[in-house]
Design an enzyme around this catalytic site. Structure first.
Site, PDB file in Angstrom:
ATOM      1  N   SER A 185       0.765  -1.368   0.046  1.00 14.20           N
ATOM      2  CA  SER A 185      -0.036  -0.023   0.096  1.00 14.20           C
ATOM      3  C   SER A 185       0.760   1.343  -0.083  1.00 14.20           C
ATOM      4  O   SER A 185       1.820   1.250  -0.779  1.00 14.20           O
ATOM      5  CB  SER A 185      -0.942  -0.057   1.205  1.00 14.20           C
ATOM      6  OG  SER A 185      -1.976   1.027   1.188  1.00 14.20           O
ATOM      7  N   GLU A 236      -2.131  -2.757  -7.710  1.00 14.89           N
ATOM      8  CA  GLU A 236      -3.248  -3.289  -6.772  1.00 14.89           C
ATOM      9  C   GLU A 236      -3.922  -1.679  -6.306  1.00 14.89           C
ATOM     10  O   GLU A 236      -3.249  -0.693  -6.504  1.00 14.89           O
ATOM     11  CB  GLU A 236      -2.852  -4.287  -6.020  1.00 14.89           C
ATOM     12  CG  GLU A 236      -1.982  -3.681  -4.747  1.00 14.89           C
ATOM     13  CD  GLU A 236      -2.646  -2.828  -3.795  1.00 14.89           C
ATOM     14  OE1 GLU A 236      -3.718  -2.993  -3.200  1.00 14.89           O
ATOM     15  OE2 GLU A 236      -1.817  -2.110  -3.023  1.00 14.89           O
ATOM     16  N   HIS A 275      -5.206  -5.736  -1.497  1.00 14.45           N
ATOM     17  CA  HIS A 275      -5.950  -5.355  -0.097  1.00 14.45           C
ATOM     18  C   HIS A 275      -7.069  -6.492  -0.002  1.00 14.45           C
ATOM     19  O   HIS A 275      -8.022  -6.146   0.786  1.00 14.45           O
ATOM     20  CB  HIS A 275      -6.535  -4.025  -0.114  1.00 14.45           C
ATOM     21  CG  HIS A 275      -5.627  -2.928   0.063  1.00 14.45           C
ATOM     22  ND1 HIS A 275      -4.601  -2.346  -0.821  1.00 14.45           N
ATOM     23  CD2 HIS A 275      -5.147  -2.214   1.065  1.00 14.45           C
ATOM     24  CE1 HIS A 275      -4.070  -1.760  -0.396  1.00 14.45           C
ATOM     25  NE2 HIS A 275      -4.201  -1.389   0.808  1.00 14.45           N
TER      26      HIS A 275
END
Length: 297
Positions: free
Chosen positions: A99, A206, A273
């Site tokens: 992330s 992502e 995630h």
């Protein structure tokens, strides 16, 4: 294998109770998460000032008794550290996270330091989740992470080719596997931390909770900053909770932007995630063959 890992908070603030639950759960698997008392001094939504977070990073890398450095969470804030880090001070221990941590993983790779794109430390709290599926997925991810830290040399991630694309057939040649969170990488475009895929790279992307139009805007930013000019392929992980506008799939949108570059597009990687976030060595050599992304150490 018994592990001792230094926990750092380079980005957003995390509820201390969640950290405690995660640390206790990790102990049951033989992993000691060293959480310093000074881990966080909350500042807005951040775990601390730039100076505080930087000091915590140096302390973690200086600890001779830990084998890795594990980010407690992502969120926001890692890019603020980049211009201040003295990379020569960091020992060759892998940094683990994803992330917002993507920007630090990429910088570690550029400076010749090991890094692993994988679950953040606080997600070990899911080992105590009431849902069996959550517990099982968390345990699987941490065991896979342990294997990477113990020197496992290869991994296989399933994926699917989208359309015929500009590159005919497989296998796709070897190249470094890089990338991470799409919005995070787009937000540092045009800065000293700007993401640029190395020659032949297989770029994993992502994201979470973003509408498709924002994902398209972020990808456009990266494409037109030259981030994918030397890439061989873009491989999509999970885009958890990302909402479409009409019937156009995310793959269709991405293919439209990538086609002029001659970059192949794949999807379906269990990375991001979602429930399954398979860890992988950032910068590892990879190739695509028979519907799998093969990674070497």
């Amino acid at each position: 294998m018994s592990l001792s890992i230094s926990v750092v908070a380079p980005a957003s603030y995390t509820d201390p109770k969640t950290i405690s639950v995660a640390a206790e759960a990790l102990e049951t698997l033989g992993i000691q998460a060293r959480v310093p008392a000074s881990l966080q001094v909350p500042r807005r939504y951040l775990a601390g000032s730039v100076a505080h977070r930087l000091a915590g990073l140096y302390d973690a890398y200086d600890d001779p008794d830990t084998q890795a450095v594990w980010a407690v969470r992502g969120g926001y804030g890692c890019a603020q550290l980049i211009e201040h880090i003295d990379w020569a001070r960091l020992s060759p221990k892998p940094l683990i996270g994803y992330s917002d941590i993507s920007v630090l993983l990429d910088q570690c790779y550029r400076h010749g330091l090991p890094a692993i794109h994988g679950p953040v430390m606080k997600e070990a709290a899911l080992l105590s989740h009431e849902a069996p599926e959550q517990r099982s997925a968390a345990k699987c991810q941490i065991e896979e992470l342990r294997e990477l830290l113990s020197g496992s040399e290869s991994a296989f991630l399933p994926l699917t080719r989208f359309g015929d694309g500009p590159v005919a057939g497989e296998p796709l040649g070897e190249g470094p596997v890089v990338g991470g969170n799409l919005m995070t990488l787009a937000c540092v475009a045009g800065t000293a931390a700007g993401f640029m895929a190395p020659p032949g790279a297989l770029v994993i992307l992502e994201d979470v909770g973003e509408p498709y139009y924002r994902l398209e805007r972020a990808l456009w930013q990266l494409v037109h900053s030259g981030a994918f000019d030397q890439a061989s392929a873009v491989c999509l992980g999970t885009f958890e909770g990302c909402t479409p506008y009409d019937e156009a799939s995310l793959e269709t949108i991405f293919a439209e932007l990538l086609r002029p570059l001659g970059v192949a597009l794949y999807s379906g990687l269990p990375v991001g995630h979602g429930l399954h976030n398979r860890p992988w060595r950032y910068g590892a050599t990879g190739c695509i063959d028979k519907g799998r992304l093969k990674l070497k150490g």
